[in-house]
Scaffold this motif. Sequence first.
Motif, PDB file in Angstrom:
ATOM      1  N   LEU A 132      24.605 -40.325 -12.870  1.00 20.33           N
ATOM      2  CA  LEU A 132      25.466 -40.423 -14.049  1.00 20.33           C
ATOM      3  C   LEU A 132      26.244 -41.723 -13.911  1.00 20.33           C
ATOM      4  O   LEU A 132      26.572 -42.143 -12.806  1.00 20.33           O
ATOM      5  CB  LEU A 132      26.455 -39.248 -14.065  1.00 20.33           C
ATOM      6  N   LEU A 166      23.285 -41.588 -18.361  1.00 21.27           N
ATOM      7  CA  LEU A 166      22.385 -41.221 -17.266  1.00 21.27           C
ATOM      8  C   LEU A 166      21.419 -42.374 -17.031  1.00 21.27           C
ATOM      9  O   LEU A 166      20.656 -42.737 -17.932  1.00 21.27           O
ATOM     10  CB  LEU A 166      21.622 -39.975 -17.729  1.00 21.27           C
ATOM     11  N   ARG A 167      21.482 -42.972 -15.843  1.00 22.16           N
ATOM     12  CA  ARG A 167      20.601 -44.113 -15.572  1.00 22.16           C
ATOM     13  C   ARG A 167      19.557 -43.764 -14.513  1.00 22.16           C
ATOM     14  O   ARG A 167      19.789 -42.920 -13.635  1.00 22.16           O
ATOM     15  CB  ARG A 167      21.386 -45.349 -15.104  1.00 22.16           C
ATOM     16  N   VAL A 170      24.126 -33.712 -12.536  1.00 20.78           N
ATOM     17  CA  VAL A 170      23.032 -34.568 -13.022  1.00 20.78           C
ATOM     18  C   VAL A 170      21.867 -33.693 -13.479  1.00 20.78           C
ATOM     19  O   VAL A 170      21.263 -33.932 -14.528  1.00 20.78           O
ATOM     20  CB  VAL A 170      22.585 -35.560 -11.915  1.00 20.78           C
ATOM     21  N   PHE A 197      22.458 -32.340 -16.879  1.00 21.61           N
ATOM     22  CA  PHE A 197      22.159 -33.329 -17.930  1.00 21.61           C
ATOM     23  C   PHE A 197      20.651 -33.432 -18.159  1.00 21.61           C
ATOM     24  O   PHE A 197      20.194 -33.579 -19.289  1.00 21.61           O
ATOM     25  CB  PHE A 197      22.734 -34.708 -17.552  1.00 21.61           C
ATOM     26  N   LEU A 220      17.369 -40.623 -20.489  1.00 24.98           N
ATOM     27  CA  LEU A 220      17.573 -41.482 -19.329  1.00 24.98           C
ATOM     28  C   LEU A 220      17.544 -42.933 -19.794  1.00 24.98           C
ATOM     29  O   LEU A 220      16.791 -43.287 -20.700  1.00 24.98           O
ATOM     30  CB  LEU A 220      16.427 -41.292 -18.331  1.00 24.98           C
ATOM     31  N   HIS A 268      30.983 -38.848  -9.722  1.00 23.53           N
ATOM     32  CA  HIS A 268      30.201 -39.908 -10.369  1.00 23.53           C
ATOM     33  C   HIS A 268      31.095 -40.949 -11.039  1.00 23.53           C
ATOM     34  O   HIS A 268      30.600 -41.951 -11.551  1.00 23.53           O
ATOM     35  CB  HIS A 268      29.264 -39.313 -11.425  1.00 23.53           C
TER      36      HIS A 268
END
Length: 420
Positions: free
Chosen positions: A9, A20-21, A73, A76, A83, A342
């Motif tokens: 996150l 969110l990466r 995470v 999510f 993403l 995060h």
Amino acid sequence: MSYKYYLALTSQLPFCSVPLRIDTYSGCQFSCSYCFSKARGGAVSSNTLQEIEPEQLRKRLARVFNGKLSGAVDEFLLRRVPLQLGGMNDPFSPWEAHRKRTLDTLKVLREFQYPTLISTKGNLATKQPYVEVLQSGNFYVRISISVGALDTVRKIEKGVPSLSARIDMAEALSATGIPVSLRFQPVIFGQEEDALRVLKLAGSAGVRHVSAEYLKLPIESRSRQTSYLSAAIPDLVNTYHSLDAKRVGREFVLPTEVKAPGLFFLRDNAVAMGLKFGFAENEFLHLNQFSSCCNAADLFLNNCNFFSGNILGILKRQMTNEKIEFCLPQDEWLPKMSVFSHLNSRSRGKRLVSTKEPTPRTRWKNLLIDKWNSTSGRGGPLSFWGVVSDGRVDSHGNKIYAQSRLLRDTLSSYVVPAEG
Ligand code: SF4
């Protein structure tokens, strides 16, 4: 070496709808002189390169979609919040041609039809088998382009495919039905007129959407990045000082009122050319008429949800109201597990949110309330363009805000873009 933090996150959670990466490499082979990933240590040199293990991702997604969650995470992911592939480093650096971690990752994401935004400047994505994977998955490609005089742009984007190569890439992907956006990032202040040339190219290349964000200047005046930038853009540092650029984290950013005319100029021209436009500057995110922030991913990705349990979500739900009040409905989706590990200290705010609060939901709500009522305005409603104090508080003591006349007029002049 395996990339431990390939999926996370981001600390933009308080105002981003897609926080969110995922990164396939811990480094990048391009040399953009404005790259803050490199400045922040998010990108490393190739001798310590870490790489995603696509099989680990596949197992994780399988576990999550079987209902076994081990943190926020995962929540999510189960919610199918898109993403952002390439959040820190370009997934199509030249080494991808032989390492293929991005290709294998795309295949895993395709297997789950996981909604994914890809940010890149590399043109490998137009080759097979990438095109076939992108076409059969749930992907949206965003190609980053610096906007300014051609000579300036060439100097600040060393080692990156040329502008015409990136436009060709946009055209090639669009022609196969893959939705493509151009990210004007960064826009060079005072050189906005040059964007018109790129906008025209974008329109004829089949691009569906553009977004824009101004250049941020690293605070370290002696950094290698600042000297490259200053060499390419004469008087850059003085210009930022004379415009009263403010420090945000480790960067100087132009004041909101300085950026507004250029952003509206770009928006008006993009819309006139039939393109969707996204304001990518944090202070303008509430002007985006999409469920997603600046990227309009809700128009281009399938079967996905966007995070709106944050300050931006609260604001956007009230953009047609006279009064803007703090309101986080009981049915607003929030992760049940804590997200605090995060967030960086700036996102958490000065007052550490008590760990004794009964639930992560309450802690998150308290963090938002802190931002909502912050006297500095940072991270709260006053940091958004055209949001002003109403001077009153609600029955819980939370501040009430309103729209300035300029914001009201701007929103009423907008024609909501048609879907699709
Ligand atoms: S391509 Fe992206 S990650 Fe790579 S140097 Fe340029 S801005 Fe940084």
